[in-house]
Design an enzyme around this catalytic site. Structure first.
Site, short mmCIF file in Angstrom:
data_model
loop_
_atom_site.label_atom_id
_atom_site.label_comp_id
_atom_site.label_asym_id
_atom_site.label_seq_id
_atom_site.Cartn_x
_atom_site.Cartn_y
_atom_site.Cartn_z
N MET B 14 0.83 -1.18 0.00
CA MET B 14 0.00 0.00 0.00
C MET B 14 0.86 1.22 0.00
O MET B 14 1.14 1.79 1.04
CB MET B 14 -0.93 0.00 1.20
CG MET B 14 -2.01 -1.04 1.03
SD MET B 14 -3.01 -1.13 2.48
CE MET B 14 -1.80 -1.65 3.64
N GLY B 15 1.40 1.54 -1.17
CA GLY B 15 2.02 2.83 -1.34
C GLY B 15 0.81 3.67 -0.96
O GLY B 15 -0.25 3.45 -1.49
N THR B 16 0.94 4.52 -0.04
CA THR B 16 -0.25 5.02 0.63
C THR B 16 -0.04 6.42 1.11
O THR B 16 1.10 6.88 1.20
CB THR B 16 -0.48 4.15 1.87
OG1 THR B 16 -0.79 2.85 1.46
CG2 THR B 16 -1.59 4.67 2.74
N THR B 17 -1.16 7.06 1.47
CA THR B 17 -1.07 8.23 2.31
C THR B 17 -2.01 7.99 3.49
O THR B 17 -3.20 7.75 3.30
CB THR B 17 -1.55 9.48 1.55
OG1 THR B 17 -0.87 9.56 0.31
CG2 THR B 17 -1.29 10.73 2.36
#
Lengths: 248, 236
Positions: B14-17
């Protein structure tokens, strides 16, 4: 790993830095339609959002590129030179899309042979004397022509749609809608896609590239909004309050 | 066709913010909804804010598998703890359980989490648990790949003592800004507001988020633009 390093020292670059993503193109009734977004990605960062990846070449062709932007800009300079020398003949003849495609293929293949590739996938489309032409060249010199082509992710996501829905003699409106369908899927599913695109039209008379614009996206599925609680592989069911527990 | 680093078997990450913010009365947790395997978006509407107890939630980032299993274990432990304690678990306990798992398995796990919730002793609290298992109590916390783009923004925009609406607007704005620049973040913005009154989940679809620099008003099709404007909108 070591081998790659050795080649790196002796020869050229192996990693792209600022890259463009898919380009999709189709033949339609009057010529060629090509679409590309305006993103220049720096790894995962969407660093540049107004990169023009569709450029006219001479009077009859249009070039779309994905991959390293600096290499694309270099290719445009090569093509400038090519067109200049062609014009200087002043012989009422001009290079058509087939010739430009052939030139690009030679350039890409020869760079590949020197282990210093131009890190691009190129789509070259055009119309000359009623003949529509749409071809692709990869960074290692693989080239072919077809009724519909795409680069990068477009090959996996857009081509299947085009195989199903493309047909001969598409009208301009139908062609644009088909391309937009492909671009929307790419927007949903490609992390390096950016919601700002251009569509280019090449006909016998002229080459025109649209102003940049954005596509609407759809998020209104009820499944997106109301996720089933505890649906991420959890073996605990929150709704029934711990009753449905499967443990080892 | 394309050479390049496209690995469709890459572990789901989850490349995520993710964001957690305290306000006077509770906390607001926020996250994007993109799960990616390399360059492909595996899920464009995932839910990264996971419930641990009635009053404590966790934002997950990093490896999807790792963060899911950690939150599952913590939920299980917290359940037992609640029974034994006889009252709802505190946010601090929940965060420390997350920390224990993250710290003791630091060689194998790759997940950063933000634990947020409300309890009657301390009110609204946010705890960051980054890679390695550090635990840090903060008035606000940001995480995930998209957070890189938000450090400056929060330095400037964060204020003590915000209202619930101010806090939620800040979170939505921040996630939306990160989505604009981080390829690994995208989709919709989900928020969870936790206070003494309970839990509220909100959903902000991708097409309702504000537009930032170099982003344009969306249209159904180029044909609409061509038909509505002046005769020659197209030019080289």
């Amino acid at each position: 790993m070591e081998r790659k390093l050795r080649f790196k020292l002796v020869t050229g670059r192996w990693n792209p830095y600022v890259t463009g993503t898919s380009v999709v193109a189709i033949k339609y009734k009057d010529g060629i339609l090509m679409a590309a977004d305006m993103g220049g990605s720096y790894g995962y960062t969407l660093g540049y959002k107004s990169v023009e990846r569709l450029k006219p070449v001479g009077k009859h062709s249009l070039l779309g590129a994905s991959g390293e932007i600096s290499d694309f800009q270099e290719i445009l300079l090569y093509l400038d030179e090519l067109i200049l020398y062609d014009n200087v003949w002043d012989d009422l003849n001009s290079l058509g899309p087939k010739e430009v495609h052939s030139y690009l293929t030679r350039v890409m293949y020869n760079r590949r042979n020197k282990f210093n590739p131009l890190w691009n996938s190129l789509i070259l489309g055009g119309v000359k004397i009623g003949q529509k032409y749409l071809g692709m060249v990869s960074m290692i010199g693989v080239n072919f022509e077809d009724n519909h082509v795409a680069t990068g992710f477009g090959n996996h996501l857009a081509r299947p749609i085009l195989r199903d829905e493309w047909h001969d003699n598409l009208s301009f409106e139908d062609g644009v809608k088909l391309l937009e369908k492909c671009m929307r899927v790419l927007l949903y599913r490609d992390t390096t896609a950016v919601n700002k695109l251009q569509i280019a039209k090449i006909t016998e008379e002229s080459v025109t590239i649209s102003q940049p614009y954005s596509l609407k996206t759809f998020w209104g599925y009820s499944a997106f909004q109301n996720l089933t609680v505890g649906d991420e592989g959890s073996w605990l069911d929150m709704v029934t309050g711990w009753a449905v527990t499967t443990m080892e | 066709m394309d050479l390049g680093k496209v690995n469709l078997d890459a572990p789901h990450s989850m490349g995520t913010t993710i964001i957690g913010v305290t306000y006077n009365g509770g906390v607001v947790l926020g996250a994007d909804s993109r799960t990616s395997t390399g360059v492909y978006v595996a899920n464009r509407a995932s839910d990264k804010i996971t419930q641990l107890t009635d009053n404590v939630f966790v934002c997950r980032s990093g490896s999807a598998a790792d963060s899911q299993i950690v939150s599952d274990y913590v939920r299980y432990f917290l359940h037992q703890h609640t029974i034994q304690l006889g009252q709802p678990a505190t946010v601090k306990v929940a965060a420390n359980l997350v920390r224990l798992l993250a710290y003791n398995n630091k060689n194998m796990l790759q997940t950063g989490m933000i634990v947020g919730g409300w309890d009657k002793y301390e009110g609204g609290k946010i705890y960051g648990v980054p890679l390695g298992g550090t635990i840090i109590e903060q008035p606000f916390s940001i995480g995930g790949s998209g957070s890189s783009y938000l450090y400056g923004f929060f330095d400037q925009a964060w204020k003590e003592g915000m209202t619930k609406d101010e806090a939620e607007q800040l979170v939505v704005k921040a996630v939306s800004l990160a989505i604009a620049r981080d390829g690994a973040s995208g989709g919709v913005v989900r928020t969870v507001i936790i206070n003494s009154e309970g839990v509220t989940r909100n959903f902000y679809p991708g097409d309702k988020l504000p537009l930032w620099h170099e982003e344009l008003e969306p249209h159904n099709s180029l044909l609409d633009i061509l038909n509505s404007t002046s005769p020659e909108p197209m030019n080289i």
